[in-house]
Design a protein around this motif. Structure first.
Motif, PDB file in Angstrom:
ATOM      1  N   SER A  58       0.838  -1.207   0.000  1.00  0.00           N
ATOM      2  CA  SER A  58       0.000   0.000   0.000  1.00  0.00           C
ATOM      3  C   SER A  58       0.869   1.251   0.000  1.00  0.00           C
ATOM      4  CB  SER A  58      -0.944  -0.001   1.208  1.00  0.00           C
ATOM      5  OG  SER A  58      -0.237   0.111   2.434  1.00  0.00           O
ATOM      6  N   ARG A  59       1.981   1.242   0.754  1.00  0.00           N
ATOM      7  CA  ARG A  59       2.871   2.393   0.778  1.00  0.00           C
ATOM      8  C   ARG A  59       3.567   2.582  -0.568  1.00  0.00           C
ATOM      9  NH1 ARG A  59       2.887   5.754   5.376  1.00  0.00           N
ATOM     10  NH2 ARG A  59       4.892   6.445   4.522  1.00  0.00           N
ATOM     11  N   THR A  60       3.995   1.490  -1.162  1.00  0.00           N
ATOM     12  CA  THR A  60       4.705   1.574  -2.436  1.00  0.00           C
ATOM     13  C   THR A  60       3.794   2.038  -3.561  1.00  0.00           C
ATOM     14  OG1 THR A  60       6.148  -0.235  -1.704  1.00  0.00           O
ATOM     15  CG2 THR A  60       6.174   0.292  -4.046  1.00  0.00           C
ATOM     16  N   ALA A  61       2.541   1.559  -3.538  1.00  0.00           N
ATOM     17  CA  ALA A  61       1.605   1.876  -4.611  1.00  0.00           C
ATOM     18  C   ALA A  61       0.782   3.134  -4.347  1.00  0.00           C
ATOM     19  CB  ALA A  61       0.663   0.691  -4.839  1.00  0.00           C
ATOM     20  N   GLY A  62       0.860   3.673  -3.118  1.00  0.00           N
ATOM     21  CA  GLY A  62       0.071   4.845  -2.783  1.00  0.00           C
ATOM     22  C   GLY A  62      -1.399   4.537  -2.607  1.00  0.00           C
ATOM     23  N   LEU A  63      -1.702   3.377  -2.048  1.00  0.00           N
ATOM     24  CA  LEU A  63      -3.082   2.942  -1.840  1.00  0.00           C
ATOM     25  C   LEU A  63      -3.360   2.790  -0.344  1.00  0.00           C
ATOM     26  CD1 LEU A  63      -3.174   0.152  -4.564  1.00  0.00           C
ATOM     27  CD2 LEU A  63      -4.351   2.355  -4.707  1.00  0.00           C
ATOM     28  N   ALA A  64      -4.644   2.697   0.004  1.00  0.00           N
ATOM     29  CA  ALA A  64      -5.020   2.442   1.393  1.00  0.00           C
ATOM     30  C   ALA A  64      -4.716   0.989   1.750  1.00  0.00           C
ATOM     31  CB  ALA A  64      -6.508   2.731   1.596  1.00  0.00           C
ATOM     32  N   PHE A  65      -4.420   0.750   3.021  1.00  0.00           N
ATOM     33  CA  PHE A  65      -4.069  -0.588   3.491  1.00  0.00           C
ATOM     34  C   PHE A  65      -5.133  -1.613   3.112  1.00  0.00           C
ATOM     35  CE2 PHE A  65      -4.252  -3.859   6.796  1.00  0.00           C
ATOM     36  CZ  PHE A  65      -2.948  -4.312   6.827  1.00  0.00           C
ATOM     37  N   ASP A  66      -6.417  -1.256   3.300  1.00  0.00           N
ATOM     38  CA  ASP A  66      -7.481  -2.230   3.058  1.00  0.00           C
ATOM     39  C   ASP A  66      -7.849  -2.381   1.589  1.00  0.00           C
ATOM     40  OD1 ASP A  66      -8.740   0.180   2.677  1.00  0.00           O
ATOM     41  OD2 ASP A  66     -10.200  -0.075   4.304  1.00  0.00           O
ATOM     42  N   GLU A  67      -7.141  -1.672   0.697  1.00  0.00           N
ATOM     43  CA  GLU A  67      -7.365  -1.852  -0.738  1.00  0.00           C
ATOM     44  C   GLU A  67      -6.531  -2.988  -1.324  1.00  0.00           C
ATOM     45  OE1 GLU A  67      -8.359   1.981  -3.148  1.00  0.00           O
ATOM     46  OE2 GLU A  67      -6.736   2.524  -1.760  1.00  0.00           O
TER      47      GLU A  67
END
Length: 246
Positions: A58-67
């Motif tokens: 999620s950090r690498t892709a810039g997404l929310a954890f639950d995505e």
């Protein structure tokens, strides 16, 4: 300039209450596998490894954890599922690799190259000569006989870790019944056709990252605590900290 990140976290610090809270993050397939582990330490390595994978992705892709969703694949590495509208640029390829040893969990990530990661505790009680005679080639065994005894444990586990990381790198793309030789003559090899190995720092462990393409840098991040909110706070504080003067 290709790069990777090596994330590490100590599952030995995971309390019963923390574990109970994190279990809610697991999918049905992950939960089923988690419940099959007989040893508590192995359960916690698996649990924290899957939570760490979601967090790093999620950090690498810039997404929310639950995505981020994880699909278990028996006998193979898990598969990440991103939201349907998330498109990785064609010039990039998201890759990850997980490893664990003695309660420590690591995850290597990159948008630039496939990876293989291995972590091995430096176990001084292990019969490394007997293990090496079975696991290593004749050239590798001869090379391992040359270091002074004081350096032999580190040499053995460095070689072992490179082999494990190399297997993880190569196994998805071809038959790896025979890995490349890691010793040529008397020279220890750190790269070859389609692979490049680098060591990372973790006290009392050998850590190897193998990549398909050369890496210009590997950023190392040790996460404190055992939950994503604590990790996010740690990274936010690190980002706000003033840079050291040149």
């Amino acid at each position: 300039m290709r790069s990777a990140v090596f994330w590490s976290v100590d599952a030995n610090a995971l309390s019963d209450a923390d574990a109970a809270a994190l279990i809610a993050c697991l999918s049905d397939g992950e939960l089923s596998r988690y419940q099959r582990f007989a040893r508590v330490v192995r359960q916690r390595e698996f649990l924290l490894g899957r939570v760490l994978l979601r967090f790093t992705a999620s950090r690498t892709a810039g997404l929310a954890f639950d995505e981020i969703n994880i699909v278990e694949r028996p006998g193979r590495a898990p598969m990440l599922q991103f939201p349907s509208d998330f498109l990785v640029p064609i010039e990039h390829e998201f890759s990850f690799s997980l490893s664990h040893s003695r309660g420590w969990v690591g995850c290597a990530t990159s948008f630039d190259t496939p990876l293989g990661l291995d972590i091995e505790a430096l176990d001084t009680s292990r019969g490394i000569d007997a293990v090496g005679n079975v696991a290593f080639s004749a050239g590798e065994i001869l090379w391992l006989s040359s270091p002074p005894q004081a350096h032999k444990i580190a040499a053995f586990y460095g070689l072992w870790s490179d082999k494990e990381a190399l297997y993880k790198l190569m196994s998805p793309i071809r038959d790896v019944a025979e890995l490349p030789e890691l010793v040529n003559g008397s020279v220890r090899q750190a790269s070859g056709v389609g692979w490049h190995a680098q060591a990372c720092i973790l006290a009392d462990f050998a850590v190897s990252i193998c990549s398909r393409y050369p890496l210009a840098s590997i950023k190392q991040i040790h996460l404190e605590g055992t939950a994503p909110p604590a990790w996010s706070r740690q990274l936010a504080l690190a980002a706000e900290a003033p840079s050291a003067p040149l």
